[in-house]
Design a protein around this motif. Structure first.
Motif, PDB file in Angstrom:
ATOM      1  N   ARG A   1       0.873  -1.238  -0.103  1.00 30.59           N
ATOM      2  CA  ARG A   1       0.055  -0.087   0.022  1.00 30.59           C
ATOM      3  C   ARG A   1       0.831   1.233   0.000  1.00 30.59           C
ATOM      4  N   ALA A   2       2.123   0.953   0.820  1.00 29.26           N
ATOM      5  CA  ALA A   2       2.870   2.384   0.869  1.00 29.26           C
ATOM      6  C   ALA A   2       3.361   2.472  -0.510  1.00 29.26           C
ATOM      7  N   GLU A   3       3.887   1.542  -1.216  1.00 32.80           N
ATOM      8  CA  GLU A   3       4.404   1.887  -2.353  1.00 32.80           C
ATOM      9  C   GLU A   3       3.487   2.523  -3.366  1.00 32.80           C
TER      10      GLU A   3
ATOM     11  N   ARG B   1       1.855  14.347  -8.459  1.00 33.00           N
ATOM     12  CA  ARG B   1       2.664  15.673  -8.314  1.00 33.00           C
ATOM     13  C   ARG B   1       3.689  15.978  -9.594  1.00 33.00           C
ATOM     14  N   ARG B   2       4.294  14.980 -10.352  1.00 39.34           N
ATOM     15  CA  ARG B   2       4.954  15.452 -11.670  1.00 39.34           C
ATOM     16  C   ARG B   2       3.940  15.381 -12.943  1.00 39.34           C
TER      17      ARG B   2
ATOM     18  N   GLY C   1       1.082   9.260  -5.791  1.00 37.58           N
ATOM     19  CA  GLY C   1       1.524  10.485  -5.301  1.00 37.58           C
ATOM     20  C   GLY C   1       2.500  11.179  -6.205  1.00 37.58           C
ATOM     21  N   GLU C   2       3.668  10.448  -6.564  1.00 35.54           N
ATOM     22  CA  GLU C   2       4.725  11.002  -7.686  1.00 35.54           C
ATOM     23  C   GLU C   2       4.079  11.218  -9.123  1.00 35.54           C
TER      24      GLU C   2
ATOM     25  N   ARG D   1       0.859   4.024  -3.062  1.00 33.98           N
ATOM     26  CA  ARG D   1       0.367   5.316  -2.672  1.00 33.98           C
ATOM     27  C   ARG D   1       1.701   6.219  -3.060  1.00 33.98           C
ATOM     28  N   THR D   2       2.949   5.881  -2.764  1.00 37.24           N
ATOM     29  CA  THR D   2       3.949   6.909  -2.945  1.00 37.24           C
ATOM     30  C   THR D   2       4.072   6.853  -4.775  1.00 37.24           C
ATOM     31  N   PHE D   3       3.753   5.813  -5.399  1.00 45.03           N
ATOM     32  CA  PHE D   3       3.910   5.950  -6.986  1.00 45.03           C
ATOM     33  C   PHE D   3       2.906   6.642  -7.501  1.00 45.03           C
TER      34      PHE D   3
END
Ligand code: HEM
Length: 91
Positions: free
Chosen positions: A47-49, A59-60, A55-56, A51-53
């Motif tokens: 889930r953290a991976e 963001r980008r 999110g990036e 969410r990070t993916f």
């Protein structure tokens, strides 16, 4: 008789419109990480991976454009694609 694992998250008795992708689905009692004593040990990391993916990606301002017909995996346990041609660009 076949045990059709990949049908679990599409049970019409549990999920309204089970074949629609609804990112804000609540409640969402999905079985993606299994259930009971063998519930996925890596669920928090996965889930953290994810969410990070995403999110990036947001963001980008990255955008994925589907460029051709996807080819599905023919499997009774996994759902997925063997091919999904995409163009990666800026939104
Ligand atoms: C999106 C990513 C993932 C999905 C969809 C997923 C899915 C699952 C599922 C459905 C099970 C239960 C299998 C069963 O009941 O027989 C499971 C078990 C397990 N998963 Fe994951 N998993 C993911 C990521 C990970 C990661 C990143 C790790 C480790 C770093 C991990 C480690 C494990 C382990 C060790 C088990 C066995 C738990 C046990 O039997 O007690 N998984 N996973």
């Amino acid at each position: 008789m076949v045990l059709w694992f990949s049908a679990a998250n599409r049970d019409p008795e549990v999920f309204e419109a089970p074949h629609e992708f609804r990112i804000d689905r609540t409640p969402n009692e999905h079985l993606t990480f299994g259930w009971g004593i063998h519930f996925c040990l890596g669920a928090h990391l996965a889930r953290a991976e994810i969410r990070t993916f995403f999110g990036e990606v947001l963001r980008r301002g990255i955008r994925f454009e589907v460029m051709g017909e996807p080819t599905r995996v023919q499997h009774n346990i996994f759902r997925g694609w063997t091919q999904l041609p995409v163009r990666v660009g800026k939104a």
